[in-house]
Design a protein around this motif. Structure first.
Motif, PDB file in Angstrom:
ATOM      1  N   SER A 136      73.783 -73.229 -16.150  1.00  0.00           N
ATOM      2  CA  SER A 136      72.842 -73.085 -15.237  1.00  0.00           C
ATOM      3  C   SER A 136      72.786 -74.340 -14.001  1.00  0.00           C
ATOM      4  N   GLY A 137      73.506 -75.424 -14.643  1.00  0.00           N
ATOM      5  CA  GLY A 137      73.751 -76.564 -13.738  1.00  0.00           C
ATOM      6  C   GLY A 137      72.346 -77.404 -14.121  1.00  0.00           C
ATOM      7  N   PRO A 138      72.100 -78.193 -12.849  1.00  0.00           N
ATOM      8  CA  PRO A 138      72.625 -78.337 -11.598  1.00  0.00           C
ATOM      9  C   PRO A 138      74.240 -78.953 -11.621  1.00  0.00           C
ATOM     10  N   LEU A 139      75.051 -78.308 -10.793  1.00  0.00           N
ATOM     11  CA  LEU A 139      76.137 -79.137 -10.522  1.00  0.00           C
ATOM     12  C   LEU A 139      76.058 -79.588  -9.267  1.00  0.00           C
ATOM     13  N   SER A 140      76.572 -80.965  -9.342  1.00  0.00           N
ATOM     14  CA  SER A 140      76.301 -81.860  -7.936  1.00  0.00           C
ATOM     15  C   SER A 140      77.694 -82.420  -7.772  1.00  0.00           C
ATOM     16  N   VAL A 141      78.240 -82.128  -6.567  1.00  0.00           N
ATOM     17  CA  VAL A 141      79.647 -82.575  -5.870  1.00  0.00           C
ATOM     18  C   VAL A 141      79.095 -83.305  -4.656  1.00  0.00           C
ATOM     19  N   PRO A 142      80.173 -84.209  -4.312  1.00  0.00           N
ATOM     20  CA  PRO A 142      80.064 -84.742  -3.062  1.00  0.00           C
ATOM     21  C   PRO A 142      80.411 -84.005  -1.820  1.00  0.00           C
ATOM     22  N   GLU A 143      80.085 -84.430  -0.613  1.00  0.00           N
ATOM     23  CA  GLU A 143      80.512 -83.375   0.566  1.00  0.00           C
ATOM     24  C   GLU A 143      82.073 -83.574   0.638  1.00  0.00           C
ATOM     25  N   GLY A 144      82.619 -82.569   0.620  1.00  0.00           N
ATOM     26  CA  GLY A 144      84.224 -82.557   1.163  1.00  0.00           C
ATOM     27  C   GLY A 144      84.933 -82.262  -0.386  1.00  0.00           C
ATOM     28  N   ALA A 145      84.285 -82.392  -1.415  1.00  0.00           N
ATOM     29  CA  ALA A 145      84.966 -82.068  -2.789  1.00  0.00           C
ATOM     30  C   ALA A 145      85.123 -80.680  -3.064  1.00  0.00           C
ATOM     31  N   ILE A 146      85.837 -80.281  -4.109  1.00  0.00           N
ATOM     32  CA  ILE A 146      85.794 -78.866  -4.606  1.00  0.00           C
ATOM     33  C   ILE A 146      84.790 -78.497  -5.527  1.00  0.00           C
ATOM     34  N   ALA A 147      84.183 -77.712  -5.383  1.00  0.00           N
ATOM     35  CA  ALA A 147      82.927 -77.112  -6.535  1.00  0.00           C
ATOM     36  C   ALA A 147      83.747 -76.069  -7.215  1.00  0.00           C
ATOM     37  N   SER A 148      83.457 -76.270  -8.524  1.00  0.00           N
ATOM     38  CA  SER A 148      84.056 -75.086  -9.263  1.00  0.00           C
ATOM     39  C   SER A 148      82.882 -74.529 -10.276  1.00  0.00           C
ATOM     40  N   LEU A 149      83.048 -73.180  -9.957  1.00  0.00           N
ATOM     41  CA  LEU A 149      81.565 -72.452 -10.802  1.00  0.00           C
ATOM     42  C   LEU A 149      82.323 -71.327 -11.607  1.00  0.00           C
ATOM     43  N   ASN A 150      81.809 -71.553 -12.921  1.00  0.00           N
ATOM     44  CA  ASN A 150      82.478 -70.741 -13.891  1.00  0.00           C
ATOM     45  C   ASN A 150      81.580 -69.720 -14.495  1.00  0.00           C
ATOM     46  N   CYS A 151      82.246 -68.637 -15.167  1.00  0.00           N
ATOM     47  CA  CYS A 151      81.318 -67.448 -15.478  1.00  0.00           C
ATOM     48  C   CYS A 151      82.134 -67.036 -16.640  1.00  0.00           C
ATOM     49  N   THR A 152      81.617 -66.361 -17.733  1.00  0.00           N
ATOM     50  CA  THR A 152      82.271 -65.580 -18.814  1.00  0.00           C
ATOM     51  C   THR A 152      81.604 -64.291 -18.940  1.00  0.00           C
ATOM     52  N   TYR A 153      82.219 -63.258 -19.420  1.00  0.00           N
ATOM     53  CA  TYR A 153      81.558 -61.890 -19.625  1.00  0.00           C
ATOM     54  C   TYR A 153      81.889 -61.597 -20.925  1.00  0.00           C
ATOM     55  N   SER A 154      80.992 -60.559 -21.675  1.00  0.00           N
ATOM     56  CA  SER A 154      81.297 -60.195 -22.827  1.00  0.00           C
ATOM     57  C   SER A 154      81.857 -58.826 -22.934  1.00  0.00           C
ATOM     58  N   ASP A 155      81.766 -58.059 -21.960  1.00  0.00           N
ATOM     59  CA  ASP A 155      82.093 -56.610 -21.894  1.00  0.00           C
ATOM     60  C   ASP A 155      83.505 -56.616 -21.286  1.00  0.00           C
ATOM     61  N   ARG A 156      84.416 -56.301 -22.279  1.00  0.00           N
ATOM     62  CA  ARG A 156      85.588 -56.037 -21.873  1.00  0.00           C
ATOM     63  C   ARG A 156      86.196 -54.947 -20.845  1.00  0.00           C
ATOM     64  N   GLY A 157      85.014 -53.936 -20.913  1.00  0.00           N
ATOM     65  CA  GLY A 157      85.205 -52.780 -19.943  1.00  0.00           C
ATOM     66  C   GLY A 157      84.823 -53.243 -18.431  1.00  0.00           C
ATOM     67  N   SER A 158      83.922 -54.126 -18.204  1.00  0.00           N
ATOM     68  CA  SER A 158      83.702 -54.583 -17.072  1.00  0.00           C
ATOM     69  C   SER A 158      85.164 -54.805 -16.192  1.00  0.00           C
ATOM     70  N   GLN A 159      85.254 -54.267 -15.174  1.00  0.00           N
ATOM     71  CA  GLN A 159      86.419 -54.145 -14.213  1.00  0.00           C
ATOM     72  C   GLN A 159      86.501 -54.889 -12.750  1.00  0.00           C
TER      73      GLN A 159
END
Lengths: 114, 113
Positions: free
Chosen positions: B8-31
């Protein structure tokens, strides 16, 4: 393209009254429309899914008699909150899809029940 | 129970940086997976979607999908203060006839000038 509108954008109503929210796909025919609810700082919660001309499919815990959904045409779906109560105050968002995967969201309707 | 999980964050990054947002899922059927951006008080807007393993780039955004690890990410290069928003990850669920999106709870990103 793929524009979805909602009306009204904001509505305030008294407890016990009913409120109708419209969702329109403006430049495409929506085979399926979805209705979501979002409470402050919470994620989107799917309430129901509707196909044109069919009865809506409601998610578990959503009262179908309280949240009436009508999908009368391929460009219009309506959500009526009947006998609204303060706990129904929320941000209601519709989305529509033509086919395939993508859903296009409307701008949302903020409902406040006093 | 098909679920999509996000920090949920918050994810704080400085201007000009790379922001990396992550997500995992439980359903192997999701395509297919979608990234939406939601500004406060507004409805979500689609940034991009991905359905093949690997990377997909669109301007400053890169989506990455690893089906073996059931992991999806969104990279935002050269982050701008206007990128500050909540980012929602969604998986496409074939359950039922409509094919619903299953949303994560979102990660709040803050880009500091």
């Amino acid at each position: 393209g793929a524009v979805v509108s909602q009306h009204p954008s904001r509505v305030i109503c008294k407890s016990g009254t009913s409120v109708k929210i419209e969702c329109r796909s403006l430049d495409f025919q929506a085979t399926t429309m979805f209705w979501y609810r979002q409470f402050p700082k919470q994620s989107l919660m799917l309430m129901a899914t509707s196909n044109e001309g069919s009865k809506a499919t409601y998610e578990q815990g959503v009262e179908k008699d309280k949240f009436l959904i009508n999908h009368a045409s391929l460009t219009l779906s309506t959500l009526t909150v009947t006998s609204a109560h303060p706990e129904d105050s929320s941000f209601y968002i519709c989305s529509a899809k033509q086919g395939g995967y993508e859903q296009y969201f409307g701008p949302g309707t903020r409902l406040t029940v006093t | 129970q098909k679920e999509v999980e996000q920090n949920s964050g918050p994810l704080s990054v400085p201007e000009g940086a790379i922001a990396s947002l992550n997500c995992t899922y439980s359903d192997r059927g999701s395509q297919s997976f979608f990234w939406y951006r939601q500004y406060s008080g507004k409805s979500p807007e689609l940034i991009m979607f991905i359905y093949s393993n690997g990377d997909k780039e669109d301007g400053r955004f890169t989506a990455q999908l690893n089906k073996a690890s059931q992991y999806v990410s969104l990279l935002i290069r050269d982050s701008q203060p206007s990128d500050s928003a909540t980012y929602l990850c969604a998986g496409f669920n074939y359950g039922g006839s409509q094919g619903n999106l299953i949303f994560g709870k979102g990660t709040k990103l803050s880009v500091k000038p």
